[in-house]
Motif scaffolding. Structure first.
Motif, PDB file in Angstrom:
ATOM      1  N   THR A 211       0.862  -1.141  -0.100  1.00  0.00           N
ATOM      2  CA  THR A 211       0.130  -0.022  -0.076  1.00  0.00           C
ATOM      3  C   THR A 211       0.904   1.197  -0.185  1.00  0.00           C
ATOM      4  O   THR A 211       0.646   2.240  -0.646  1.00  0.00           O
ATOM      5  CB  THR A 211      -1.142   0.008   1.266  1.00  0.00           C
ATOM      6  OG1 THR A 211      -1.698  -1.200   1.079  1.00  0.00           O
ATOM      7  CG2 THR A 211      -1.761   1.287   1.244  1.00  0.00           C
ATOM      8  N   ALA A 212       2.162   1.184   0.623  1.00  0.00           N
ATOM      9  CA  ALA A 212       2.673   2.347   0.681  1.00  0.00           C
ATOM     10  C   ALA A 212       3.352   2.747  -0.600  1.00  0.00           C
ATOM     11  O   ALA A 212       3.546   3.880  -1.141  1.00  0.00           O
ATOM     12  CB  ALA A 212       4.043   2.154   1.413  1.00  0.00           C
ATOM     13  N   ARG A 213       3.638   1.448  -1.409  1.00  0.00           N
ATOM     14  CA  ARG A 213       4.079   1.809  -2.971  1.00  0.00           C
ATOM     15  C   ARG A 213       2.932   2.437  -3.770  1.00  0.00           C
ATOM     16  O   ARG A 213       3.220   3.423  -4.456  1.00  0.00           O
ATOM     17  CB  ARG A 213       4.421   0.661  -3.704  1.00  0.00           C
ATOM     18  CG  ARG A 213       5.633  -0.348  -3.019  1.00  0.00           C
ATOM     19  CD  ARG A 213       6.760   0.189  -3.235  1.00  0.00           C
ATOM     20  NE  ARG A 213       7.796  -0.588  -3.124  1.00  0.00           N
ATOM     21  CZ  ARG A 213       8.638  -1.304  -3.760  1.00  0.00           C
ATOM     22  NH1 ARG A 213       8.367  -1.218  -5.059  1.00  0.00           N
ATOM     23  NH2 ARG A 213       9.659  -2.123  -3.509  1.00  0.00           N
ATOM     24  N   VAL A 214       1.800   1.874  -3.347  1.00  0.00           N
ATOM     25  CA  VAL A 214       0.647   2.793  -4.161  1.00  0.00           C
ATOM     26  C   VAL A 214       0.537   4.118  -3.605  1.00  0.00           C
ATOM     27  O   VAL A 214       0.395   5.018  -4.606  1.00  0.00           O
ATOM     28  CB  VAL A 214      -0.758   1.914  -3.797  1.00  0.00           C
ATOM     29  CG1 VAL A 214      -1.785   2.787  -4.180  1.00  0.00           C
ATOM     30  CG2 VAL A 214      -0.646   0.516  -4.507  1.00  0.00           C
ATOM     31  N   LEU A 215       0.495   4.443  -2.419  1.00  0.00           N
ATOM     32  CA  LEU A 215       0.327   5.702  -2.024  1.00  0.00           C
ATOM     33  C   LEU A 215       1.595   6.704  -2.565  1.00  0.00           C
ATOM     34  O   LEU A 215       1.226   7.919  -2.861  1.00  0.00           O
ATOM     35  CB  LEU A 215       0.524   5.800  -0.499  1.00  0.00           C
ATOM     36  CG  LEU A 215      -1.036   5.130   0.181  1.00  0.00           C
ATOM     37  CD1 LEU A 215      -0.672   5.011   1.726  1.00  0.00           C
ATOM     38  CD2 LEU A 215      -2.279   5.636  -0.151  1.00  0.00           C
ATOM     39  N   GLU A 216       2.583   6.258  -2.531  1.00  0.00           N
ATOM     40  CA  GLU A 216       3.733   7.154  -2.853  1.00  0.00           C
ATOM     41  C   GLU A 216       3.555   7.427  -4.554  1.00  0.00           C
ATOM     42  O   GLU A 216       3.831   8.296  -5.106  1.00  0.00           O
ATOM     43  CB  GLU A 216       5.026   6.113  -2.565  1.00  0.00           C
ATOM     44  CG  GLU A 216       5.479   6.459  -1.376  1.00  0.00           C
ATOM     45  CD  GLU A 216       6.503   5.302  -1.118  1.00  0.00           C
ATOM     46  OE1 GLU A 216       7.126   4.767  -2.139  1.00  0.00           O
ATOM     47  OE2 GLU A 216       7.189   5.365  -0.053  1.00  0.00           O
ATOM     48  N   ALA A 217       3.176   6.311  -5.299  1.00  0.00           N
ATOM     49  CA  ALA A 217       2.965   6.597  -6.783  1.00  0.00           C
ATOM     50  C   ALA A 217       1.933   7.510  -6.971  1.00  0.00           C
ATOM     51  O   ALA A 217       2.094   8.432  -7.848  1.00  0.00           O
ATOM     52  CB  ALA A 217       2.585   5.005  -7.198  1.00  0.00           C
ATOM     53  N   VAL A 218       0.811   7.589  -6.195  1.00  0.00           N
ATOM     54  CA  VAL A 218      -0.218   8.459  -6.450  1.00  0.00           C
ATOM     55  C   VAL A 218       0.022   9.742  -5.729  1.00  0.00           C
ATOM     56  O   VAL A 218      -0.138  10.866  -6.564  1.00  0.00           O
ATOM     57  CB  VAL A 218      -1.504   7.866  -5.920  1.00  0.00           C
ATOM     58  CG1 VAL A 218      -2.742   8.627  -6.012  1.00  0.00           C
ATOM     59  CG2 VAL A 218      -1.884   6.683  -6.475  1.00  0.00           C
TER      60      VAL A 218
END
Length: 431
Positions: free
Chosen positions: A301-308
């Protein structure tokens, strides 16, 4: 040199039968005499054929400390039978040195033997550079070596890459006795082949390769969803293993997807299934278990939040709000639970490290500040309603929201006053 003689009838450095002397001198001036045979030297070397005459029984050979041993090995090899010459080379570095000496003295027999040896044995990167330097001016005779290091056909390269992607995203059981090492190795090499550096552009990141990566992503994501749902029906070790392996593969893909402009595929899918993931991992059946799963889910989820949050993947405002409202409560709940577990049990190794915590916090702040003002207000209001707010710290987002809100109100008032002075109507209605 046209006449063939049997050098084995003579012995290396045999003073009783020699008819000439080689005077080897290194850079320090040390001299060593080699008792040689003119018929042997002339038969194998154009250089010595030109140098040797009835009036010249001594030839001076100057060499450095570095290639002194290679000179000695070269002259010894001239007396070996042809069928044992190839087996006489001790190592790659020795063969390279002798090859350089043989090239200097135009000795085709030794050159050919060294090339055949070097073509058949493994090298390291440093040795490869030395080999290329040694054979750079030899012409066609060096083709067996050059064939090993010439660029691979582009279609062949793509075929290898696609096969590696299929293997790296496969769901098969690890092959004994290698375990997961083969899969890990395939994943590492895919990253290397697709990595963009200063000298080489991205390798083969075309539509066919992207399609294969998309297929692998879809397959792994579906497996993760299916096996995660089964954990609530009848949890077992095998399902847990498959779920964790799927998450590990997805984590690897998160590092690969930005290189081929496919990160949005993963982010969009993760946003769609976020409700299902959170609902599952918070189920009472998993209330005090599967901590590794809960942490790994937050890492992805951290990867997703960072990407967005940092604008690398563009999603609609509604999707971004949904993403935050789904994961923020879960993260806020899970962090203190993991800290408590860690404090109670020193052997508890499922926790959020400092880098993960800072990464999530920074991404959430950035993500909040990119939302419409009303959505920012809703999220910040909910955050401040929680008692003992500790993580994530959204005070930076709150401060910036306050400043922007005041600035927006000031602009609104200024626009209203300007409109009154100009006897005009505002393009919007004040409530």
């Amino acid at each position: 040199m046209e006449k063939t003689i049997d050098a084995t009838h003579y012995k290396f450095n045999d003073s009783t039968t020699s008819d000439m002397t080689l005077r080897l001198t290194n850079k320090e001036g040390q001299l060593e005499l080699l008792h040689s045979h003119s018929i042997v030297l002339k038969n194998v070397s154009k250089f010595f054929e030109e140098q040797i005459s009835s009036q010249s029984l001594e030839i001076d050979i100057h060499c450095s400390d570095v290639d002194y041993d290679h000179h000695m090995e070269f002259f010894k090899s001239l007396y070996l039978p042809d069928d044992s010459l190839l087996d006489s080379w001790a190592c790659v570095r020795s063969a390279i040195g002798v090859l350089q000496v043989a090239t200097a003295y135009s000795c085709e027999k030794i050159i050919s033997s060294c090339i055949h040896y070097l073509e058949a044995v493994p090298w390291d990167d440093k040795e490869e550079d030395e080999i290329l330097k040694a054979v750079s001016k030899l012409g066609p005779i060096a083709m067996p070596i050059l064939a090993r290091i010439q660029p691979v056909d582009l279609n062949a390269t793509k075929g290898v890459l696609i096969s590696a992607i299929r293997f790296a995203t496969s769901l098969n059981e690890p092959c004994a006795p290698f375990g997961s090492e083969l899969k890990t190795s395939a994943q590492e090499q895919i990253e290397y082949m697709l990595n963009e550096d200063e000298e080489t552009p991205i390798v083969m990141a075309d539509n066919e390769v992207k399609s294969e990566i998309r297929t692998g992503l879809s397959k792994i994501s579906s497996t993760f969803e299916n096996e995660l749902s089964l954990l609530l029906v009848e949890p077992n070790i095998e399902q847990n293993t498959i779920v964790m392996q799927s998450l590990s593969d997805l984590e690897w893909l998160c590092g690969l997807l930005p290189k081929v402009d496919l990160m949005k595929d993963f982010v969009s899918n993760w946003a769609e299934i976020s409700d299902f993931i959170v609902r599952t991992v918070e189920d009472l059946k998993l209330d005090d278990s599967m901590w590794g799963l809960k942490v790994k889910v937050m890492e992805l989820t951290a990867r997703v939040l960072e990407a967005v949050g940092y604008g690398n993947v563009i999603l609609s405002p509604n999707t971004r709000v949904h993403l935050l409202k789904t994961w923020l409560p879960y993260i806020r709940k899970m962090k203190p639970l993991l800290d408590l577990k860690s404090n109670e049990d020193s052997n508890f190794d499922h926790k959020m490290d400092e880098d993960l915590c800072q990464g999530i916090e920074g991404a959430i702040v950035s993500l909040i500040l990119a939302l419409p003002s009303d959505d920012q207000a809703d999220i910040l209001e909910e955050w401040m309603r929680e008692e003992h707010v500790r993580y994530p710290d959204l005070s930076e987002a709150f401060e910036i929201w306050c400043y922007r809100t005041k600035s927006a109100n000031r602009r609104l008032v200024e626009g209203f006053e300007k409109g009154e002075n100009c006897n005009s109507t505002l393009p919007f209605t004040l409530n």
